[in-house]
Design a protein around this motif. Structure first.
Motif, mmCIF file in Angstrom:
data_model
loop_
_atom_site.group_PDB
_atom_site.id
_atom_site.type_symbol
_atom_site.label_atom_id
_atom_site.label_comp_id
_atom_site.label_asym_id
_atom_site.label_seq_id
_atom_site.Cartn_x
_atom_site.Cartn_y
_atom_site.Cartn_z
ATOM 1 N N UNK A 14 18.579 -7.980 -28.322
ATOM 2 C CA UNK A 14 18.671 -7.022 -29.420
ATOM 3 C C UNK A 14 17.296 -6.556 -29.888
ATOM 4 N N UNK A 15 16.232 -7.251 -29.476
ATOM 5 C CA UNK A 15 14.886 -6.726 -29.713
ATOM 6 C C UNK A 15 14.082 -6.875 -28.436
ATOM 7 N N UNK A 16 13.093 -7.779 -28.390
ATOM 8 C CA UNK A 16 12.241 -7.853 -27.205
ATOM 9 C C UNK A 16 12.449 -9.117 -26.392
ATOM 10 N N UNK A 122 12.088 6.702 -17.994
ATOM 11 C CA UNK A 122 12.873 6.832 -19.221
ATOM 12 C C UNK A 122 14.239 6.163 -19.132
ATOM 13 N N UNK A 123 14.681 5.803 -17.930
ATOM 14 C CA UNK A 123 16.040 5.271 -17.787
ATOM 15 C C UNK A 123 16.274 4.021 -18.634
ATOM 16 N N UNK A 124 15.408 2.994 -18.564
ATOM 17 C CA UNK A 124 15.667 1.811 -19.404
ATOM 18 C C UNK A 124 15.498 2.103 -20.888
ATOM 19 N N UNK A 139 8.804 -2.670 -24.258
ATOM 20 C CA UNK A 139 9.693 -1.813 -23.474
ATOM 21 C C UNK A 139 8.933 -0.617 -22.902
ATOM 22 N N UNK A 140 8.014 -0.054 -23.674
ATOM 23 C CA UNK A 140 7.180 1.033 -23.161
ATOM 24 C C UNK A 140 6.324 0.545 -22.001
#
Length: 299
Positions: A14-16, A122-124, A139-140
């Motif tokens: 739900x986060x990292x 950009x997919x993920x 995530x970036x």
């Protein structure tokens, strides 16, 4: 108490983190954790699942979140909220707005990475947006690392995981970074209190190096209602732990600790109970009571 049986910061998908909340709890139980906080960044979406899993595995779960906040030149200090009402609508809306602010910032940082010559997959990121999950710097960084067009450059620069890419491009002073302005640490403390929780400053020496600055920040935050400090942390050495514990004792603040678990494959934070107590024994009674209340309410 020589070894901890508590771990009061952990992260799920739900986060990292990389695991579902129930998997985080199962891994914690296997490691011998008795008191656990699932503290995803700026969300409480996994707390209910964690409480249910805790009941199955015999792990007490403290309803929690970790709010990313700013304080002057420090643009990413973290305030843990323990014992919050994770179903409080006002808190949910505030966290949603904080995530929206982070998402806009993430989009602008992705544009900056493009301008620096990196392709961003950009997919993920789109999948996280569609699922309502936050997009942060890990995530970036991962979206850059997995794009094949970047392989040669990443190898040349020596970046093979997010832990090396983020310090090079996505922290203050680096070319892909954009500053945040909201919420402040003081706002985060207020949000947590208004949701019935205790506000704890997470891993002070992860974000600030100088002893005097850390102690000054504790004093300022305590004056604004801070309830405690995460004293015990994998990267806090014995001297730093003593400094924090002594200041908390002088101010009457709670002392907590964690291994900051992010998943079994994380470079730094992959093992539960990795924090040392250095001879101290924190009083966790308020957090144990919060966990008991949450379990009773969910039963």
């Amino acid at each position: 108490m020589t070894k901890p049986t508590f771990d009061l910061q952990s992260h799920s998908l739900h986060s990292d983190g990389v695991l579902a909340p129930a998997e985080v709890v199962a891994n914690a139980a296997a490691a011998g954790v008795q008191l656990l906080a699932l503290s995803d960044h700026d969300t409480v979406d996994g707390v209910g699942e964690a409480i249910a899993a805790g009941a199955r595995h015999g792990v007490a779960i403290v309803p929690s979140t970790e709010i990313s906040a700013v304080d002057g030149s420090y643009e990413d200090l973290h305030v843990l909220g323990y014992g919050i009402d994770h179903r409080d609508p006002a808190l949910a809306e505030r966290l949603r707005a904080a995530r929206a602010d982070r998402e806009l910032r993430a989009e602008r940082m992705a544009q900056k990475l493009n301008e620096l010559g990196f392709a961003v997959d950009d997919a993920p990121l789109a999948a996280r947006r569609a699922a309502g999950k936050p997009i942060g710097r890990p995530h970036l960084a991962q979206a850059v690392l997995i794009h094949p067009d970047n392989a040669e450059r990443l190898e040349r620069e020596g970046h093979d995981d997010v832990s090396s890419f983020i310090p090079a491009y996505l922290i203050p002073g680096t070319p892909g970074y954009l500053a945040r302005t909201h919420p402040t640490v003081f706002e985060a403390i207020d949000w947590i209190h208004e949701a019935g929780g205790l506000a704890i400053w997470a891993h002070p020496f992860w974000d600030i190096d100088a002893d005097a600055e850390v102690l000054g920040a504790i004093d300022r935050f305590a004056a604004a209602g801070l309830d405690g400090v995460e004293v015990f942390y994998p990267t806090h050495d014995a001297a730093q732990t003593k400094l924090l514990a002594d200041r908390c004792a002088a101010l009457g603040l709670l002392t907590t600790g964690s291994s900051d678990y992010h998943g079994p494959e994380h470079r730094l934070f992959r093992t539960f109970l990795a924090h040392e107590l250095h001879g101290y024994a924190p009083d966790l009674s308020k957090l144990e009571q919060a966990a008991a209340r949450a379990a009773e309410a969910a039963a």
